[in-house]
Design a protein around this motif. Structure first.
Motif, mmCIF file in Angstrom:
data_model
loop_
_atom_site.group_PDB
_atom_site.id
_atom_site.type_symbol
_atom_site.label_atom_id
_atom_site.label_comp_id
_atom_site.label_asym_id
_atom_site.label_seq_id
_atom_site.Cartn_x
_atom_site.Cartn_y
_atom_site.Cartn_z
ATOM 1 N N VAL A 84 0.887 -1.231 -0.047
ATOM 2 C CA VAL A 84 0.042 -0.064 -0.105
ATOM 3 C C VAL A 84 0.736 1.304 0.054
ATOM 4 C CG1 VAL A 84 -0.206 -0.082 2.557
ATOM 5 C CG2 VAL A 84 -1.840 1.354 1.283
ATOM 6 N N GLU A 85 0.523 2.016 -0.840
ATOM 7 C CA GLU A 85 1.196 3.507 -0.966
ATOM 8 C C GLU A 85 0.502 4.314 -0.051
ATOM 9 O OE1 GLU A 85 0.932 7.030 -3.889
ATOM 10 O OE2 GLU A 85 2.138 5.314 -4.698
ATOM 11 N N VAL A 86 1.264 4.654 0.975
ATOM 12 C CA VAL A 86 0.624 5.580 2.178
ATOM 13 C C VAL A 86 1.373 7.082 1.934
ATOM 14 C CG1 VAL A 86 0.101 6.106 4.609
ATOM 15 C CG2 VAL A 86 0.432 3.423 3.678
ATOM 16 N N SER A 87 0.430 8.114 2.086
ATOM 17 C CA SER A 87 1.257 9.476 1.836
ATOM 18 C C SER A 87 0.417 10.329 2.758
ATOM 19 C CB SER A 87 1.474 9.952 0.497
ATOM 20 O OG SER A 87 0.017 9.879 -0.149
ATOM 21 N N TRP A 88 1.205 11.364 3.244
ATOM 22 C CA TRP A 88 0.854 12.409 4.002
ATOM 23 C C TRP A 88 1.666 13.486 4.089
ATOM 24 C CZ3 TRP A 88 2.940 8.087 6.008
ATOM 25 C CH2 TRP A 88 3.681 8.198 7.040
ATOM 26 N N SER A 89 1.176 14.737 3.942
ATOM 27 C CA SER A 89 2.118 15.817 4.148
ATOM 28 C C SER A 89 3.171 15.699 3.124
ATOM 29 C CB SER A 89 3.002 15.938 5.576
ATOM 30 O OG SER A 89 3.511 17.227 5.515
ATOM 31 N N ASP A 90 4.478 15.743 3.327
ATOM 32 C CA ASP A 90 5.613 15.315 2.094
ATOM 33 C C ASP A 90 6.112 14.185 2.162
ATOM 34 O OD1 ASP A 90 6.804 15.857 4.759
ATOM 35 O OD2 ASP A 90 8.051 17.110 4.179
ATOM 36 N N VAL A 91 5.338 13.407 3.122
ATOM 37 C CA VAL A 91 6.063 11.875 3.141
ATOM 38 C C VAL A 91 5.251 10.677 2.436
ATOM 39 C CG1 VAL A 91 6.231 10.005 4.895
ATOM 40 C CG2 VAL A 91 6.622 12.330 5.366
ATOM 41 N N GLN A 92 5.908 9.786 1.925
ATOM 42 C CA GLN A 92 5.189 8.912 1.071
ATOM 43 C C GLN A 92 6.192 7.471 1.479
ATOM 44 O OE1 GLN A 92 5.624 7.687 -3.607
ATOM 45 N NE2 GLN A 92 3.836 8.752 -3.437
ATOM 46 N N VAL A 93 5.105 6.565 1.701
ATOM 47 C CA VAL A 93 5.874 5.250 2.155
ATOM 48 C C VAL A 93 5.365 4.106 1.433
ATOM 49 C CG1 VAL A 93 5.984 3.563 4.098
ATOM 50 C CG2 VAL A 93 6.085 6.083 4.783
ATOM 51 N N GLN A 94 6.081 3.407 0.702
ATOM 52 C CA GLN A 94 5.506 2.237 -0.089
ATOM 53 C C GLN A 94 5.549 1.012 1.121
ATOM 54 O OE1 GLN A 94 4.404 1.989 -2.757
ATOM 55 N NE2 GLN A 94 4.734 3.788 -3.718
ATOM 56 N N LEU A 95 4.376 0.924 1.787
ATOM 57 C CA LEU A 95 4.439 0.055 2.686
ATOM 58 C C LEU A 95 4.170 -1.508 2.444
ATOM 59 C CD1 LEU A 95 4.243 -0.168 6.035
ATOM 60 C CD2 LEU A 95 1.611 0.437 5.749
ATOM 61 N N ASN A 96 5.246 -2.421 2.681
ATOM 62 C CA ASN A 96 4.981 -3.869 2.550
ATOM 63 C C ASN A 96 4.418 -4.246 3.682
ATOM 64 O OD1 ASN A 96 5.458 -6.570 2.554
ATOM 65 N ND2 ASN A 96 7.114 -6.275 0.975
ATOM 66 N N LEU A 97 3.115 -4.714 3.664
ATOM 67 C CA LEU A 97 2.321 -5.236 4.980
ATOM 68 C C LEU A 97 2.720 -6.535 5.173
ATOM 69 C CD1 LEU A 97 -1.325 -4.356 3.704
ATOM 70 C CD2 LEU A 97 0.275 -2.956 5.074
ATOM 71 N N ILE A 107 10.614 11.240 0.975
ATOM 72 C CA ILE A 107 10.083 12.719 1.692
ATOM 73 C C ILE A 107 10.573 13.884 0.639
ATOM 74 C CG2 ILE A 107 10.663 14.315 3.450
ATOM 75 C CD1 ILE A 107 11.423 12.076 5.259
ATOM 76 N N ASN A 108 9.566 14.713 0.369
ATOM 77 C CA ASN A 108 9.529 15.676 -0.796
ATOM 78 C C ASN A 108 10.008 15.053 -2.018
ATOM 79 O OD1 ASN A 108 8.805 18.058 0.691
ATOM 80 N ND2 ASN A 108 10.884 18.045 1.683
ATOM 81 N N GLY A 109 9.474 13.918 -2.379
ATOM 82 C CA GLY A 109 9.941 13.419 -3.636
ATOM 83 C C GLY A 109 11.430 12.836 -3.823
ATOM 84 N N LYS A 110 12.108 12.706 -2.487
ATOM 85 C CA LYS A 110 13.416 12.042 -2.789
ATOM 86 C C LYS A 110 13.398 10.908 -1.890
ATOM 87 C CE LYS A 110 15.555 16.667 -3.759
ATOM 88 N NZ LYS A 110 16.561 17.708 -3.228
ATOM 89 N N PRO A 111 14.006 10.114 -2.118
ATOM 90 C CA PRO A 111 14.290 8.686 -1.171
ATOM 91 C C PRO A 111 14.905 9.110 0.163
ATOM 92 C CG PRO A 111 15.080 8.156 -3.407
ATOM 93 C CD PRO A 111 14.774 9.757 -3.476
ATOM 94 N N TYR A 112 14.270 8.462 1.243
ATOM 95 C CA TYR A 112 14.972 9.124 2.437
ATOM 96 C C TYR A 112 16.145 8.225 2.824
ATOM 97 C CZ TYR A 112 14.663 9.731 7.802
ATOM 98 O OH TYR A 112 15.095 10.251 8.832
#
Length: 236
Positions: A84-97, A107-112
């Motif tokens: 599931v792709e979870v995003s809020w504010s400037d954060v996006q997480v490609q979450l493996n359940l 974060i802000n379009g750049k890999p953390y």
């Protein structure tokens, strides 16, 4: 300065006292203990009737769901791939359940690149557990670790009591589903860890047909609060 501080102190004290009074009134008016249960075999029959009314087969075949939850939480869920792709504010997480620690963070379009991304992953997982429940909870009554029984609330209304003994973020939560004459949920009462008042009722309203053949509720009313699920889609 001391006079201003004293005025602010009284103001804050007044707010605290008001909130305590409001909470006490709500607690006395709405709080109920978890109801006594009976007849788990009948409960399974009722649960299956609910799933039939909701076209559970179509839900099982639904691959993707996407929605926006209040607070600016956005989701694109691939059920088949447990991702599931979870995003809020400037954060996006490609979450493996299945393997959360392998999830990636942007974060802000750049890999953390920081080695410690655990906080972001745990936040995304917590958001998803809570927010997806408000979307697909009726379909989860036969999940692993779930118990079902028939129960009556203090008003004498009979319903399907579902308790999640494991999984999610707050195992042990219970929900008493109230169904219409066709078996579709009208709403549930909640006994959950994060709400100190037991038995609060939340409606399941404004059911909308989805492309995949299922219907999903897009509005939940809880006391004076409305939880609107926006941009809700389900497809294959």
């Amino acid at each position: 300065m001391k006079k201003i501080a004293k005025i602010l102190g009284k103001f804050l004290l007044g707010i605290v006292i008001t909130l305590l009074i409001v909470f006490t009134v709500l607690y006395l008016a709405y709080n109920e203990p978890v109801p006594q249960v009976s007849d788990s075999s009948k409960a399974d029959v009722l649960a299956r009737q609910m799933l039939t009314a909701l076209n559970y087969d179509a839900y099982q075949n639904t691959r993707y769901l996407s929605w926006t939850f209040p607070g600016g939480h956005h989701y694109v869920w691939d059920k088949d791939q447990y991702n599931v792709e979870v995003s809020w504010s400037d954060v996006q997480v490609q979450l493996n359940l299945k393997k959360p620690n392998t999830s990636t963070v942007t974060i802000n379009g750049k890999p953390y690149t920081n080695n410690d991304k655990t906080d972001y992953i745990e936040t995304a997982l917590s958001y998803f557990h809570n927010d997806s429940f408000w979307v697909v909870a009726p379909y989860k009554v036969f999940d692993e670790g779930v118990t079902r029984s028939i129960a009556k609330n203090e008003a004498g209304e009979e319903g399907l009591l579902v308790t999640y003994t494991s999984g999610g973020t707050t195992p042990g939560d219970s929900y008493l589903w109230h169904l219409d004459e066709n078996g579709r949920p009208k709403g549930y009462q909640m006994w959950v860890d994060i709400i100190p008042i037991g038995g609060l009722y939340a409606s399941w309203d404004n059911w909308q047909p989805m492309e995949s053949g299922i219907s999903l509720a897009t509005l939940h009313s809880l006391l004076v609060l409305d939880i609107d699920i926006e941009n809700l889609k389900a497809w294959n």
